[in-house]
Each structure stands twice: as C-alpha cells, then as structure tokens.
Design a protein around this motif. Structure first.
Motif, short mmCIF file in Angstrom:
data_model
loop_
_atom_site.label_atom_id
_atom_site.label_comp_id
_atom_site.label_asym_id
_atom_site.label_seq_id
_atom_site.Cartn_x
_atom_site.Cartn_y
_atom_site.Cartn_z
N LEU A 46 -22.32 -23.66 36.35
CA LEU A 46 -21.56 -24.75 35.66
C LEU A 46 -21.23 -24.44 34.27
O LEU A 46 -19.80 -24.84 34.18
CB LEU A 46 -21.93 -26.18 36.51
N ALA A 47 -22.30 -24.09 34.01
CA ALA A 47 -22.41 -24.23 32.40
C ALA A 47 -21.35 -23.21 31.61
O ALA A 47 -20.51 -23.33 30.88
CB ALA A 47 -23.58 -24.15 32.21
N GLU A 48 -21.43 -22.11 32.55
CA GLU A 48 -20.10 -20.96 32.17
C GLU A 48 -18.98 -20.59 32.62
O GLU A 48 -17.96 -20.29 31.69
CB GLU A 48 -20.25 -19.51 32.99
N GLU A 49 -18.72 -21.65 33.69
CA GLU A 49 -17.02 -21.99 33.85
C GLU A 49 -16.67 -22.92 34.03
O GLU A 49 -15.38 -23.07 33.31
CB GLU A 49 -16.90 -21.83 35.58
N LEU A 50 -17.54 -24.31 33.13
CA LEU A 50 -16.46 -25.40 32.74
C LEU A 50 -17.10 -25.81 32.13
O LEU A 50 -16.99 -26.93 31.29
CB LEU A 50 -17.04 -26.07 33.99
N GLY A 51 -18.42 -24.97 31.00
CA GLY A 51 -18.37 -26.12 29.47
C GLY A 51 -19.99 -26.99 29.87
O GLY A 51 -19.45 -28.22 29.35
N LEU A 52 -20.01 -27.46 31.36
CA LEU A 52 -20.80 -29.01 32.16
C LEU A 52 -22.27 -28.29 32.06
O LEU A 52 -22.33 -27.85 32.45
CB LEU A 52 -20.02 -29.38 33.13
#
Length: 160
Positions: free
Chosen positions: A68-74
């Motif tokens: 999630l962090a890698e794909e959407l910065g979330l």
C-alpha cells in the motif's frame, strides 16, 4: 560436528524440501461514505484491492501495508484478518494463501494524500460495493463481499 550442528543441518535439509506457499495480502480500506478503495493494476485486466504479494519470509500483514505504501504512498496499520483463502494451483501458478486485512476507514484528509507512486498502478477509486463487483474479477468480487460480511459480523471468513 557437534550434536547441535548435526541436528540443525538435519532440520535445515528438511525445511529446504518442504513446500513454499505464495502469499497475497490485500487491504479492505473504506472512506467515510463506506465506499471501498480499489486500484487498477497495469498488468491485470480487472481492478483489485490494494495490496500484493509477500516477499520471502515477510509477514502477510507487513506485506499488505508495504505494498500500500509503495503503490499509493498511504500508511495504514493493517487490522484483523477478514478473509483467508487457500487458492489451488491454476494456469502457471502454484497454490497460494490470500489474506484480506481490515485497512480501516480513511478521513477526508487521508484520502487527499493518496498518490500513485508505482507504475504498476494506473488509477485508484473509492466505489460502492455494486460498482466494485462489476470492476473486479468474479473471485475477487466474492472475496470483497465476504470481507465486508466479516467486517460486519466480526467473524473471519476462511475458504478453500
């Protein structure tokens, strides 16, 4: 060689021969209106829940949050397991375990921070369940419905 070293070598040899499972970890994330976050991967024909494949020896919950962090910065804390599925071998793929974790409800401020940060993702959207079912592969649409049921009932859903 000591007895401890011999035992370790014996166990390591057995470990090397045991099956390895592929592990997918997705997150069920909602906005305050109750809509579900979906992503449109560039390498698939259908939309998907955010998440992805665990790396070697990576815990599933960590894998979902990392993807999630890698794909959407979330950044979210993955909560309890809503769905756990064993998926049998199909096509070129071996069997796998698919986890769906509760990713929580995002505030409007958190929603505004979402940015595509991976070329594997073309777009994202928050959608109602009926719309999500039309955007997802049938098996993922069914998993999403089961995840929402698990969220409502408090009971993890397991399927083979």
């Amino acid at each position: 060689m000591t007895d401890d070293e011999a035992r370790f070598a014996y166990l390591a040899e057995g470990n090397a021969r045991q099956a390895r499972k592929r592990v997918a970890a997705d997150l069920l994330i909602r906005d305050e209106a109750g809509r579900v976050l979906l992503v449109n991967p560039t390498y698939k024909d259908n939309w998907d829940l955010p998440g992805g494949m665990a790396e070697s020896n990576e815990p599933p919950r960590t894998a979902g949050a990392r993807e999630l962090a890698e794909e959407l910065g979330l950044t979210v804390t993955a909560g309890r397991i809503l769905v756990l599925d064993w998926v049998g071998p199909h096509g070129p793929w071996d069997d796998q375990l698919v986890f769906i974790f509760d990713g929580g409800t995002l505030s409007p401020a958190q929603v505004k921070t979402i940015r595509i940060s991976d070329p594997e993702i073309a777009e994202f959207a928050f959608v109602e369940l009926a719309e999500a079912k039309a955007m997802l592969r049938p098996d993922m649409a069914q998993r999403l419905a089961r995840a929402l049921d698990a969220l409502a009932t408090g009971v993890t859903n397991y399927s083979e």
